[in-house]
Design an enzyme around this catalytic site. Structure first.
Site, PDB file in Angstrom:
ATOM      1  N   ASP A  28     -23.405  -6.909  20.864  1.00  0.00           N
ATOM      2  CA  ASP A  28     -24.440  -6.100  21.772  1.00  0.00           C
ATOM      3  C   ASP A  28     -25.548  -4.983  20.784  1.00  0.00           C
ATOM      4  O   ASP A  28     -25.639  -3.466  21.613  1.00  0.00           O
ATOM      5  CB  ASP A  28     -22.890  -5.260  22.169  1.00  0.00           C
ATOM      6  CG  ASP A  28     -22.986  -4.212  21.212  1.00  0.00           C
ATOM      7  OD1 ASP A  28     -22.332  -5.170  20.059  1.00  0.00           O
ATOM      8  OD2 ASP A  28     -22.289  -2.736  21.520  1.00  0.00           O
ATOM      9  N   ARG A  37     -32.165  -5.593  12.325  1.00  0.00           N
ATOM     10  CA  ARG A  37     -31.718  -6.972  11.847  1.00  0.00           C
ATOM     11  C   ARG A  37     -33.324  -8.616  11.464  1.00  0.00           C
ATOM     12  O   ARG A  37     -33.109  -9.199  11.330  1.00  0.00           O
ATOM     13  CB  ARG A  37     -30.245  -7.813  12.148  1.00  0.00           C
ATOM     14  CG  ARG A  37     -29.060  -6.780  13.141  1.00  0.00           C
ATOM     15  CD  ARG A  37     -28.082  -6.619  11.827  1.00  0.00           C
ATOM     16  NE  ARG A  37     -27.527  -4.964  12.198  1.00  0.00           N
ATOM     17  CZ  ARG A  37     -26.926  -5.597  13.064  1.00  0.00           C
ATOM     18  NH1 ARG A  37     -26.449  -6.639  13.831  1.00  0.00           N
ATOM     19  NH2 ARG A  37     -26.050  -4.314  13.222  1.00  0.00           N
ATOM     20  N   LYS A 146     -17.061  -1.522  26.818  1.00  0.00           N
ATOM     21  CA  LYS A 146     -17.464  -0.726  24.872  1.00  0.00           C
ATOM     22  C   LYS A 146     -17.931   0.262  24.808  1.00  0.00           C
ATOM     23  O   LYS A 146     -19.413   0.814  25.894  1.00  0.00           O
ATOM     24  CB  LYS A 146     -18.040  -1.516  23.954  1.00  0.00           C
ATOM     25  CG  LYS A 146     -18.196  -0.744  22.241  1.00  0.00           C
ATOM     26  CD  LYS A 146     -18.482  -1.856  21.401  1.00  0.00           C
ATOM     27  CE  LYS A 146     -19.891  -0.835  21.114  1.00  0.00           C
ATOM     28  NZ  LYS A 146     -19.988  -1.508  19.393  1.00  0.00           N
ATOM     29  N   GLU A 188     -13.423   3.116  21.000  1.00  0.00           N
ATOM     30  CA  GLU A 188     -14.038   3.267  19.980  1.00  0.00           C
ATOM     31  C   GLU A 188     -14.134   4.359  18.836  1.00  0.00           C
ATOM     32  O   GLU A 188     -15.306   5.139  18.977  1.00  0.00           O
ATOM     33  CB  GLU A 188     -15.131   1.803  19.949  1.00  0.00           C
ATOM     34  CG  GLU A 188     -15.708   2.200  18.125  1.00  0.00           C
ATOM     35  CD  GLU A 188     -17.196   0.962  18.341  1.00  0.00           C
ATOM     36  OE1 GLU A 188     -17.561   0.432  19.167  1.00  0.00           O
ATOM     37  OE2 GLU A 188     -17.060   0.529  17.058  1.00  0.00           O
ATOM     38  N   GLU A 190     -15.198   5.521  16.364  1.00  0.00           N
ATOM     39  CA  GLU A 190     -15.489   4.976  14.893  1.00  0.00           C
ATOM     40  C   GLU A 190     -15.781   5.991  13.900  1.00  0.00           C
ATOM     41  O   GLU A 190     -16.321   7.026  14.317  1.00  0.00           O
ATOM     42  CB  GLU A 190     -17.091   4.209  14.718  1.00  0.00           C
ATOM     43  CG  GLU A 190     -17.317   3.756  12.986  1.00  0.00           C
ATOM     44  CD  GLU A 190     -17.885   2.909  13.032  1.00  0.00           C
ATOM     45  OE1 GLU A 190     -19.357   2.430  14.012  1.00  0.00           O
ATOM     46  OE2 GLU A 190     -18.983   2.536  11.980  1.00  0.00           O
ATOM     47  N   LYS A 230     -10.398  -0.247  19.432  1.00  0.00           N
ATOM     48  CA  LYS A 230     -11.141  -0.790  18.068  1.00  0.00           C
ATOM     49  C   LYS A 230     -11.329   0.470  16.921  1.00  0.00           C
ATOM     50  O   LYS A 230     -12.300   1.380  17.290  1.00  0.00           O
ATOM     51  CB  LYS A 230     -12.666  -1.115  18.927  1.00  0.00           C
ATOM     52  CG  LYS A 230     -13.692  -1.471  17.780  1.00  0.00           C
ATOM     53  CD  LYS A 230     -14.659  -2.620  18.775  1.00  0.00           C
ATOM     54  CE  LYS A 230     -15.607  -2.606  17.916  1.00  0.00           C
ATOM     55  NZ  LYS A 230     -16.782  -3.598  17.519  1.00  0.00           N
ATOM     56  N   SER A 272     -15.971  -4.404  11.843  1.00  0.00           N
ATOM     57  CA  SER A 272     -15.905  -4.652  10.057  1.00  0.00           C
ATOM     58  C   SER A 272     -17.221  -2.800   9.556  1.00  0.00           C
ATOM     59  O   SER A 272     -16.571  -2.618   8.495  1.00  0.00           O
ATOM     60  CB  SER A 272     -17.303  -4.983   9.690  1.00  0.00           C
ATOM     61  OG  SER A 272     -17.980  -5.060  10.680  1.00  0.00           O
ATOM     62  N   GLY A 273     -17.595  -2.488   9.995  1.00  0.00           N
ATOM     63  CA  GLY A 273     -17.772  -1.236  10.136  1.00  0.00           C
ATOM     64  C   GLY A 273     -18.975  -0.538   8.945  1.00  0.00           C
ATOM     65  O   GLY A 273     -19.410   0.347   7.694  1.00  0.00           O
ATOM     66  N   GLY A 274     -19.683  -1.992   8.185  1.00  0.00           N
ATOM     67  CA  GLY A 274     -20.207  -1.688   7.092  1.00  0.00           C
ATOM     68  C   GLY A 274     -19.597  -2.838   5.610  1.00  0.00           C
ATOM     69  O   GLY A 274     -20.253  -2.624   5.117  1.00  0.00           O
ATOM     70  N   SER A 301     -13.242  -7.021  16.045  1.00  0.00           N
ATOM     71  CA  SER A 301     -14.697  -6.823  17.258  1.00  0.00           C
ATOM     72  C   SER A 301     -15.955  -6.749  15.784  1.00  0.00           C
ATOM     73  O   SER A 301     -16.519  -5.788  15.869  1.00  0.00           O
ATOM     74  CB  SER A 301     -13.944  -5.571  18.114  1.00  0.00           C
ATOM     75  OG  SER A 301     -15.366  -5.538  18.853  1.00  0.00           O
ATOM     76  N   ARG A 304     -21.525  -6.689  12.184  1.00  0.00           N
ATOM     77  CA  ARG A 304     -22.638  -7.038  11.113  1.00  0.00           C
ATOM     78  C   ARG A 304     -21.400  -8.038  10.821  1.00  0.00           C
ATOM     79  O   ARG A 304     -21.933  -9.152   9.991  1.00  0.00           O
ATOM     80  CB  ARG A 304     -22.435  -5.901  10.432  1.00  0.00           C
ATOM     81  CG  ARG A 304     -23.395  -5.208  10.390  1.00  0.00           C
ATOM     82  CD  ARG A 304     -23.666  -3.255   9.824  1.00  0.00           C
ATOM     83  NE  ARG A 304     -22.394  -3.408  10.223  1.00  0.00           N
ATOM     84  CZ  ARG A 304     -22.443  -1.700  10.673  1.00  0.00           C
ATOM     85  NH1 ARG A 304     -23.171  -1.122   9.591  1.00  0.00           N
ATOM     86  NH2 ARG A 304     -21.253  -1.025  11.095  1.00  0.00           N
ATOM     87  N   TYR A 360     -25.534   1.777  16.520  1.00  0.00           N
ATOM     88  CA  TYR A 360     -25.384   0.120  17.228  1.00  0.00           C
ATOM     89  C   TYR A 360     -26.282   0.486  18.399  1.00  0.00           C
ATOM     90  O   TYR A 360     -26.593   0.789  18.664  1.00  0.00           O
ATOM     91  CB  TYR A 360     -24.068   0.081  17.623  1.00  0.00           C
ATOM     92  CG  TYR A 360     -23.213  -1.084  17.179  1.00  0.00           C
ATOM     93  CD1 TYR A 360     -23.617  -2.317  18.124  1.00  0.00           C
ATOM     94  CD2 TYR A 360     -23.625  -1.553  15.603  1.00  0.00           C
ATOM     95  CE1 TYR A 360     -23.298  -3.405  17.837  1.00  0.00           C
ATOM     96  CE2 TYR A 360     -22.954  -3.099  15.343  1.00  0.00           C
ATOM     97  CZ  TYR A 360     -23.103  -3.484  16.875  1.00  0.00           C
ATOM     98  OH  TYR A 360     -22.315  -4.995  16.368  1.00  0.00           O
TER      99      TYR A 360
HETATM  100  P1  13P Z   1     -20.216  -3.491  13.509  1.00  0.00           P
HETATM  101  O1  13P Z   1     -18.134  -5.046  13.463  1.00  0.00           O
HETATM  102  O2  13P Z   1     -21.279  -4.246  12.605  1.00  0.00           O
HETATM  103  O3  13P Z   1     -18.647  -2.301  12.460  1.00  0.00           O
HETATM  104  O4  13P Z   1     -19.992  -3.281  14.627  1.00  0.00           O
HETATM  105  C1  13P Z   1     -18.999  -3.241  15.470  1.00  0.00           C
HETATM  106  C2  13P Z   1     -19.334  -2.612  17.007  1.00  0.00           C
HETATM  107  O5  13P Z   1     -19.294  -3.217  17.527  1.00  0.00           O
HETATM  108  C3  13P Z   1     -20.153  -0.928  16.478  1.00  0.00           C
HETATM  109  O6  13P Z   1     -19.723  -0.835  17.944  1.00  0.00           O
END
Ligand code: 13P
Length: 360
Positions: A28, A37, A146, A188, A190, A230, A272-274, A301, A304, A360
């Site tokens: 997304d 990217r 999301k 989410e 984060e 998430k 995955s966050g980096g 989920s 990257r 994102y």
């Molecule tokens: P990443 O796994 O790249 O961090 O992205 C997941 C995502 O949907 C972030 O909102």
């Protein structure tokens, strides 16, 4: 519509997404983010290229063996596919559905600076008109949504109480709103890896954030059985000296979640966050090995960490190569979600995926 009219369906959707050995493909990226990217692999950011790339994802053969759902950007949800020769095909959403992959949609409209907050703090926008948009997305086939709220740990004292409360409340208003229209909310919050703080600091902040989020969800009457969490894994800041072991990550992540997340939530799907592709799989594997059986499905989920090798192999033309790379990381994470991934047993791209202040 009303939440009550969707309760059974919401629970069934959340449960289908939480299938054993599966997780979500987060595809997304906003138009700006996918542009970055593409630039890295020499592809121009045109609508046709975005469509070709997302069509590649939707037609990867057997993707549903490890992927239960896909998060789409609005453009993709309403876009017809292009095949490898560039010929038009069915809507991309139908290609995913045809594989048995549940389509979802990013509904937040990005973060903005938080007035009254500390430097760098943000709030997440997108509530205005959300119920009408959710109804439109449902009609087009989306079954979950999301919303990404972003928090930072800084030497100036972030996250502030204002920031934690605002982001938790926004997540709860969003979750309640989309449930009224039949979409399962992915919640989410984060916590970015930016900074040099240690693992204990992240754990303390994340416990506070998640406690506040679940209090806000409860105050808004969110139906937890029809929702998904998430979170980021509990990790030290990128600049903290000394990398944690997978076992440490697993231990701290599980402690944080056990202290804060109700067991009525069917699944916790990490971002995955980096983390690199391989780190994301190895840490998820350690989490599942450490707690089995767990009270929730512990899956992924990833954006990257599922797409990096795929993008590089594809590079605008090699559809087969891109799909094989995607399937390899999907398999790795499907196994990690059950605690039997053998590190290094699937190919991955070793490049670091961390980017400061990621959007994102
Ligand atoms: P990443 O796994 O790249 O961090 O992205 C997941 C995502 O949907 C972030 O909102």
């Amino acid at each position: 519509m009303t939440l009550d009219s969707f309760r059974d369906e919401l629970a069934a959707t959340a449960c289908a997404i939480a299938s054993q050995g599966k997780g979500l493909l987060a595809a997304d990226e906003s138009t700006g983010t996918i542009g970055k990217r593409f630039a890295a692999v020499g592809v121009e950011n045109t609508e046709a290229n975005r469509c070709a790339y997302r069509s590649l994802l939707a037609t990867a053969p057997g993707l549903a063996e490890a992927i239960s759902g896909v998060i789409l950007y609005e453009e993709t949800l309403f876009q017809d596919s292009l095949d490898a020769s560039g010929a038009p095909g069915p809507p991309i959403v139908e290609l995913f559905e045809g594989q048995g992959i549940v389509p979802g949609i990013k509904v937040d409209q990005g973060v903005e600076p938080l007035p009254g907050g500390l430097p760098g703090e943000s709030w997440c926008t997108g509530l205005k008109g959300l119920q009408e948009r959710a109804a439109r997305y449902y009609a087009r086939g989306a079954r979950f949504a999301k919303w990404r709220a972003v928090l930072k740990i800084t030497p100036e004292g972030a996250p502030s109480e204002l920031c934690v409360r605002e982001n938790a409340w926004g997540l709860a208003r969003y979750a309640r709103t989309v449930q009224e229209e039949g979409l399962v909310p992915i919640v989410e919050p984060e916590i970015l890896m930016d900074g040099d703080h240690d693992l204990e600091t992240t754990a303390a902040v994340q416990e506070w954030v998640l406690r506040t989020v679940y209090e806000a969800l409860s105050r808004n009457g969110v139906f937890l059985e029809g929702s998904l969490l998430k979170p980021s894994m509990t990790l030290p800041g990128m600049a903290c000296p000394g990398a944690p072991s997978p076992d440490q990550v697993a231990e701290f992540t599980l402690r944080t979640l056990e202290r804060t997340v109700p067991v009525s939530v069917p699944a916790i799907l990490f971002l995955s966050g980096g983390l690199s592709e391989e780190e994301a799989s190895v840490y998820l594997n350690a989490i599942n090995q450490t707690l089995s059986p767990a009270p929730w499905h512990l899956g992924f989920s990833y954006g990257r960490a599922l797409q990096q090798s795929c993008l590089k192999h594809w590079a605008g033309h090699d559809v087969h190569g891109g799909q094989q790379a995607l399937l390899a990381r999907a398999r790795a994470n499907g196994q990690a979600a059950q605690g039997f991934y053998v590190a290094g047993s699937e190919p991955s791209d070793g490049a670091p995926l961390y980017e400061a202040n990621y959007s994102y």
